[in-house]
Design a protein around this motif. Structure first.
Motif, PDB file in Angstrom:
ATOM      1  N   LEU A  81      -9.675   7.554  -0.891  1.00 30.56           N
ATOM      2  CA  LEU A  81      -9.236   6.268  -1.428  1.00 30.56           C
ATOM      3  C   LEU A  81      -9.076   6.406  -2.929  1.00 30.56           C
ATOM      4  N   ASP A  82      -7.906   6.057  -3.441  1.00 29.55           N
ATOM      5  CA  ASP A  82      -7.636   6.123  -4.874  1.00 29.55           C
ATOM      6  C   ASP A  82      -8.300   4.931  -5.554  1.00 29.55           C
ATOM      7  N   LEU A  83      -9.322   5.189  -6.372  1.00 28.72           N
ATOM      8  CA  LEU A  83     -10.080   4.104  -6.981  1.00 28.72           C
ATOM      9  C   LEU A  83      -9.324   3.416  -8.108  1.00 28.72           C
ATOM     10  N   GLU A  84      -8.292   4.044  -8.617  1.00 24.51           N
ATOM     11  CA  GLU A  84      -7.449   3.376  -9.621  1.00 24.51           C
ATOM     12  C   GLU A  84      -6.611   2.278  -8.977  1.00 24.51           C
ATOM     13  N   LYS A 119       3.431   6.420  -9.537  1.00 26.00           N
ATOM     14  CA  LYS A 119       2.288   7.198 -10.018  1.00 26.00           C
ATOM     15  C   LYS A 119       2.543   8.703  -9.988  1.00 26.00           C
ATOM     16  N   LEU A 120       3.296   9.150  -8.985  1.00 25.78           N
ATOM     17  CA  LEU A 120       3.545  10.596  -8.884  1.00 25.78           C
ATOM     18  C   LEU A 120       4.397  11.116 -10.029  1.00 25.78           C
ATOM     19  N   ASN A 121       5.093  10.233 -10.745  1.00 25.46           N
ATOM     20  CA  ASN A 121       5.916  10.672 -11.869  1.00 25.46           C
ATOM     21  C   ASN A 121       5.077  11.164 -13.047  1.00 25.46           C
ATOM     22  N   ARG A 122       3.766  10.926 -13.001  1.00 23.27           N
ATOM     23  CA  ARG A 122       2.905  11.431 -14.075  1.00 23.27           C
ATOM     24  C   ARG A 122       2.939  12.955 -14.139  1.00 23.27           C
ATOM     25  N   ASP A 151      -3.038  18.715   3.347  1.00 25.84           N
ATOM     26  CA  ASP A 151      -3.672  18.079   4.504  1.00 25.84           C
ATOM     27  C   ASP A 151      -4.568  16.916   4.098  1.00 25.84           C
ATOM     28  N   THR A 152      -4.329  16.356   2.899  1.00 29.33           N
ATOM     29  CA  THR A 152      -5.118  15.237   2.406  1.00 29.33           C
ATOM     30  C   THR A 152      -4.278  13.968   2.331  1.00 29.33           C
ATOM     31  N   ALA A 153      -4.824  12.869   2.841  1.00 26.74           N
ATOM     32  CA  ALA A 153      -4.206  11.561   2.702  1.00 26.74           C
ATOM     33  C   ALA A 153      -4.971  10.779   1.641  1.00 26.74           C
ATOM     34  N   ARG A 154      -4.251  10.212   0.676  1.00 24.77           N
ATOM     35  CA  ARG A 154      -4.871   9.395  -0.368  1.00 24.77           C
ATOM     36  C   ARG A 154      -4.345   7.969  -0.245  1.00 24.77           C
ATOM     37  N   ILE A 155      -5.203   7.057   0.076  1.00 22.36           N
ATOM     38  CA  ILE A 155      -4.814   5.663   0.280  1.00 22.36           C
ATOM     39  C   ILE A 155      -4.805   4.937  -1.058  1.00 22.36           C
ATOM     40  N   GLU A 156      -3.696   4.255  -1.353  1.00 21.81           N
ATOM     41  CA  GLU A 156      -3.601   3.418  -2.543  1.00 21.81           C
ATOM     42  C   GLU A 156      -3.416   1.971  -2.122  1.00 21.81           C
ATOM     43  N   LEU A 157      -4.274   1.106  -2.637  1.00 21.40           N
ATOM     44  CA  LEU A 157      -4.206  -0.328  -2.396  1.00 21.40           C
ATOM     45  C   LEU A 157      -4.242  -1.047  -3.743  1.00 21.40           C
ATOM     46  N   LEU A 161       0.833  -1.200   0.000  1.00 22.42           N
ATOM     47  CA  LEU A 161       0.000   0.000   0.000  1.00 22.42           C
ATOM     48  C   LEU A 161       0.870   1.252   0.000  1.00 22.42           C
ATOM     49  N   ARG A 162       0.217   2.358  -0.242  1.00 22.66           N
ATOM     50  CA  ARG A 162       0.842   3.665  -0.081  1.00 22.66           C
ATOM     51  C   ARG A 162      -0.184   4.612   0.522  1.00 22.66           C
ATOM     52  N   VAL A 163       0.283   5.544   1.350  1.00 22.46           N
ATOM     53  CA  VAL A 163      -0.518   6.689   1.755  1.00 22.46           C
ATOM     54  C   VAL A 163       0.159   7.906   1.148  1.00 22.46           C
ATOM     55  N   ARG A 164      -0.430   8.409   0.091  1.00 25.54           N
ATOM     56  CA  ARG A 164       0.094   9.611  -0.561  1.00 25.54           C
ATOM     57  C   ARG A 164      -0.404  10.829   0.210  1.00 25.54           C
TER      58      ARG A 164
END
Length: 273
Positions: A252-255, A261-264, A215-221, A208-211
């Protein structure tokens, strides 16, 4: 093919009298450590850099893995956060990180009489955006996995072939990779992200990642885990826990999780100095 590439990797270390390995505890550098230990024995030394961008549990895992392999292992402190070029988080942030790492390891190697400093860069890394590789090359660091042409998949296959129990360990880049380029990094932000990811791991999610952005956390699973995460997790408790860490919003990142991913955003991110 796996046996052939392993033989080539072993032959590289047979040409070395002594080697110091930059060892993060990830599967790439762990494979390098294993082969170095098998060939060089006490003439190999694994060194892990500790800094705020490395989670304490990852450092402990590195210690345990090195002990099981049997290689001599040391920990050094690096201070990349003291470099404003790093803390500003430009697109080439990793260049300054690896510069600090190898400017620490090279003098140590020279002092101890190690003619080679080796890292865990694999062949796939050469085709990705990895500015840290340039810093390592400038300092004469060798990358045996890349020299042999061993891909990430082959790293795992060889590690499994050698009986390493961590062959399928998820990749765990430094915590600074959780922030969009251009957002300044602080020790407090790194600790906040680390604690958020630890919370999710304690729930049973490992890859996982927490981006973190402002002040926003985006969870990637992984995409296949998203439905289960939503249906089985106590979401109000999770949101409350993250807010207690200092995040105002939790998404939650639905992708799903995608490495790099941040390199985009590279086309629009500031380059720094």
């Amino acid at each position: 093919m796996v046996a052939e590439k392993l033989a080539k990797l072993q032959s590289i270390f047979r040409t070395m009298d002594q080697a110091l390995i930059a060892y993060s505890g990830g599967i790439d550098s762990t494979l390098v450590v294993k082969v170095a230990q098998d060939i060089l024995g006490d003439r190999a030394l694994a060194v892990t850099a500790a800094s705020p961008s490395l989670m304490p549990e990852d450092l402990e895992e590195a210690r345990l893995q090195a002990a099981e392999i049997g290689i001599r292992h040391e920990v050094v402190q690096t201070h990349e956060m003291d470099n404003p070029n790093y803390a500003a988080n430009p697109v080439n942030r990793c260049y300054f990180c690896k510069s600090e790492l190898h400017d620490t390891l090279k003098p140590l190697a020279a002092q101890r009489g190690y003619p080679y400093v080796v890292d865990g860069v694999n062949a796939d890394d050469l085709h990705d955006y990895r500015p840290g590789i340039q810093a390592a090359r400038e300092r004469g660091v060798r990358s045996p996995l890349a020299e042999v042409g061993i891909s990430k998949l082959e790293v795992r296959q060889i590690a499994q072939h050698l009986g390493l129990p961590w062959w399928d360990k998820p990749a765990q880049p430094c915590l600074s990779s959780r922030f969009p380029y251009g957002e300044a990094i602080t020790v407090e932000k790194l600790q906040r992200v680390g604690r958020a990811e630890r919370y999710l791991r304690d729930l049973g999610f490992q890859n996982l990642r927490v981006r973190s952005e402002a002040d926003t956390a985006r969870i990637e699973l992984p995409p296949e885990q998203i439905r289960s995460f939503v249906s089985t997790t106590d979401l109000p408790s999770l949101v409350s826990a993250f807010q207690n860490l200092g995040f105002a919003y939790v998404t939650l990142d639905l992708e799903g999780y995608r490495s790099g991913k941040l390199n985009r955003a590279l086309a629009t991110a500031p380059t720094g100095s």
